[in-house]
Design an enzyme around this catalytic site. Structure first.
Site, PDB file in Angstrom:
ATOM      1  N   TYR A  12      -0.190   6.108  -5.411  1.00 52.87           N
ATOM      2  CA  TYR A  12      -1.070   7.278  -5.463  1.00 52.87           C
ATOM      3  C   TYR A  12      -0.270   8.414  -6.102  1.00 52.87           C
ATOM      4  O   TYR A  12       0.872   8.655  -5.717  1.00 52.87           O
ATOM      5  CB  TYR A  12      -1.511   7.701  -4.059  1.00 52.87           C
ATOM      6  CG  TYR A  12      -2.632   6.877  -3.482  1.00 52.87           C
ATOM      7  CD1 TYR A  12      -3.818   6.696  -4.176  1.00 52.87           C
ATOM      8  CD2 TYR A  12      -2.512   6.310  -2.218  1.00 52.87           C
ATOM      9  CE1 TYR A  12      -4.852   5.957  -3.626  1.00 52.87           C
ATOM     10  CE2 TYR A  12      -3.538   5.571  -1.658  1.00 52.87           C
ATOM     11  CZ  TYR A  12      -4.706   5.400  -2.367  1.00 52.87           C
ATOM     12  OH  TYR A  12      -5.720   4.665  -1.832  1.00 52.87           O
ATOM     13  N   SER A  47       0.822  -1.201   0.000  1.00 49.84           N
ATOM     14  CA  SER A  47       0.000   0.000   0.000  1.00 49.84           C
ATOM     15  C   SER A  47       0.860   1.256   0.000  1.00 49.84           C
ATOM     16  O   SER A  47       1.853   1.342   0.723  1.00 49.84           O
ATOM     17  CB  SER A  47      -0.909   0.012   1.236  1.00 49.84           C
ATOM     18  OG  SER A  47      -1.593   1.256   1.335  1.00 49.84           O
ATOM     19  N   LYS A  85      -5.877   1.164 -11.634  1.00 46.52           N
ATOM     20  CA  LYS A  85      -6.882   0.633 -10.703  1.00 46.52           C
ATOM     21  C   LYS A  85      -7.993   1.655 -10.496  1.00 46.52           C
ATOM     22  O   LYS A  85      -7.740   2.833 -10.252  1.00 46.52           O
ATOM     23  CB  LYS A  85      -6.228   0.307  -9.360  1.00 46.52           C
ATOM     24  CG  LYS A  85      -7.165  -0.276  -8.312  1.00 46.52           C
ATOM     25  CD  LYS A  85      -6.367  -0.718  -7.089  1.00 46.52           C
ATOM     26  CE  LYS A  85      -7.249  -1.278  -5.988  1.00 46.52           C
ATOM     27  NZ  LYS A  85      -7.934  -0.211  -5.244  1.00 46.52           N
ATOM     28  N   HIS A 123     -12.822   0.617  -5.158  1.00 48.03           N
ATOM     29  CA  HIS A 123     -12.072   0.903  -3.926  1.00 48.03           C
ATOM     30  C   HIS A 123     -12.819   0.336  -2.721  1.00 48.03           C
ATOM     31  O   HIS A 123     -12.894   0.946  -1.652  1.00 48.03           O
ATOM     32  CB  HIS A 123     -11.863   2.414  -3.757  1.00 48.03           C
ATOM     33  CG  HIS A 123     -10.608   2.763  -3.008  1.00 48.03           C
ATOM     34  ND1 HIS A 123      -9.392   2.899  -3.632  1.00 48.03           N
ATOM     35  CD2 HIS A 123     -10.381   3.007  -1.697  1.00 48.03           C
ATOM     36  CE1 HIS A 123      -8.471   3.215  -2.727  1.00 48.03           C
ATOM     37  NE2 HIS A 123      -9.047   3.274  -1.551  1.00 48.03           N
ATOM     38  N   THR A 155      -3.536   3.848  -8.525  1.00 43.31           N
ATOM     39  CA  THR A 155      -4.912   3.980  -8.048  1.00 43.31           C
ATOM     40  C   THR A 155      -5.471   5.334  -8.459  1.00 43.31           C
ATOM     41  O   THR A 155      -4.962   6.378  -8.060  1.00 43.31           O
ATOM     42  CB  THR A 155      -4.972   3.816  -6.518  1.00 43.31           C
ATOM     43  OG1 THR A 155      -4.543   2.485  -6.192  1.00 43.31           O
ATOM     44  CG2 THR A 155      -6.385   4.015  -6.002  1.00 43.31           C
TER      45      THR A 155
END
Length: 426
Positions: A154, A130, A298, A322, A180
């Protein structure tokens, strides 16, 4: 090919232990698993993991979408030997399963991402680190040996930071980047809002940042800027606790950090550069030039976006809502999957995230065209209950059920699954 299979091995392990009065460390069924986790977590931690956007309609839709499909088993097909493995970006994986990125896992267990990394390595299932991890990607990679791992990215407002994170992911042995796109802003999450709780504002879930040289430099620059100080409210116990938490999040001596402006500046810097709402298709060329790793986007739910992603040089997409945490009343991920698969065809792999809770769910998603799926909340509940062992058990249970579902429906390999083995019932 294995004559026994992971499903029967997992069953035998549980039943043999049961003879001696030993039972699974965490519940095997998802409902009891979540109920047990809720008992051990504080209100903020549970709300953060369990919660969704708005009235959580999308979260419920993600699950209801699976109820629209029924499997039609076939018999007398000799399913004694089964192969659940798949190939993805040059790696042979034990099953079409990855552990999806879940942020701020220190809310759930003190070993956080590190425990998950060890469990993933032990089972051979890839872990997607993550971007909002509680442990750095280097620390997690160090615990995984040669086991497969990916990195979730991100897109920060600092391209220099983005480039640094990409370089670190490559150096840490990640096999792919998962960009993402559905969280360029935080969704409206009532459970967290009611508690006034954002873990990142307390310095939790920002270990990828505090371990990054570019971010640390930006923090130091911010702390060095002097200007008129805003009047501060009277300190409260909660505020003091928050400062202590921030001090623990910043590398170095805790005692020194309590006196330093850097921990608070780190939180402020993160909140100011966390994600970039202005990102657009034209930015993908910049990203493509900076890495040779496969890049998956994503958060793709529309077939036109999937086609455009590949036209822009991307290597795959992840159909995702998400986990229902961003847009309430969004189309469910599984409902979006068939159209995205049809749009892409054989050009690139399509993965599914959101709503996966069991091996039977994995089976259904793969039959509808997903090359693999990402598991999220279930392993977080296992982490809450038993740390690394709990995560490992959840993975084993999902893999075991997938293997047995494969065999009991008359199949021996993943590439035999297609929409033809399903019937629409809802």
């Amino acid at each position: 090919m294995n004559e026994v299979g992971v499903g029967r091995r997992r069953q035998n392990e549980v039943y043999r232990a049961g003879v001696y009065g030993h039972f699974p460390r965490v519940p095997v069924g998802i409902r009891r698993l979540q109920e047990r986790a809720k008992r051990v977590l504080d209100a903020r931690a549970y709300a953060y993991v369990a919660g969704g956007a708005g009235d959580e309609t999308t979260q419920r839709a993600n699950r209801a979408a699976f109820d629209k499909w029924a499997v039609v088993p076939r018999v007398l097909r000799d399913a004694g030997a089964r192969d659940t493995s798949v190939e993805l970006f040059g790696r042979r994986l034990p099953a079409p399963l990855l552990l999806g990125p879940v942020g701020a896992l220190e809310l759930v267990h003190p070993e956080a991402d590190l425990a998950v990394a060890r469990a993933a390595a032990a089972t051979g299932v890839p872990m997607v680190f993550s971007n909002q991890g509680s442990r750095s990607m280097e620390e997690c990679a160090g615990a995984m040996g040669d086991a497969p791992r990916w990195f979730q990215l991100y897109w920060s407002t600092s391209d220099e930071l983005v480039e640094s994170l990409i370089g670190r992911a490559e150096a840490a042995g990640c096999d792919a980047l998962v960009v993402t796109l559905d969280t360029t802003m935080l969704g409206w999450r009532p459970r967290d809002l009611d508690l006034g709780h954002l873990p990142f504002a307390l310095g939790k879930g920002i270990a990828q940042y505090t371990s990054d040289p570019v971010f640390r430099r930006l923090v130091e620059e911010r702390a060095a800027v002097t200007g008129p100080k805003e009047p501060q409210p009277r300190p409260t116990p909660a505020a003091v606790k928050a400062l202590v938490t921030m001090a623990k999040a910043w590398p170095g001596s805790f005692r020194d950090n309590l006196r330093s402006p850097l921990p608070r500046a780190a939180v402020e810097t993160f909140l100011s550069i966390y994600s970039r709402p202005s990102i657009s298709w034209t930015d993908l060329a910049w990203l493509r030039e900076r890495t040779t790793l496969p890049i998956l986007l994503k958060g793709v739910l529309h077939p036109d976006d999937a086609r455009r992603a590949l036209d822009e040089g991307m290597d795959g997409v992840v159909v995702s809502t998400h986990g229902g945490r961003q847009v309430d009343r969004s189309i469910a991920a599984l409902d979006a999957l068939p159209d995205v698969v049809a749009a892409i065809g054989d050009r690139a792999p399509v993965l599914l995230d959101s709503g996966i809770r069991s091996g039977a769910d994995v089976f259904t998603a793969v039959a509808l065209g997903a090359r693999a799926v990402l598991l999220g909340r279930p392993f977080a509940w296992g982490l809450a209950l038993a740390g690394e062992e709990g995560v490992r058990q959840v993975i084993s249970d999902v893999l075991g059920e997938f293997d047995l579902t494969l065999g009991l429906t008359g199949h021996t390999a993943v590439d035999q699954l297609s929409p033809d083995i399903l019937r629409r019932v809802g």
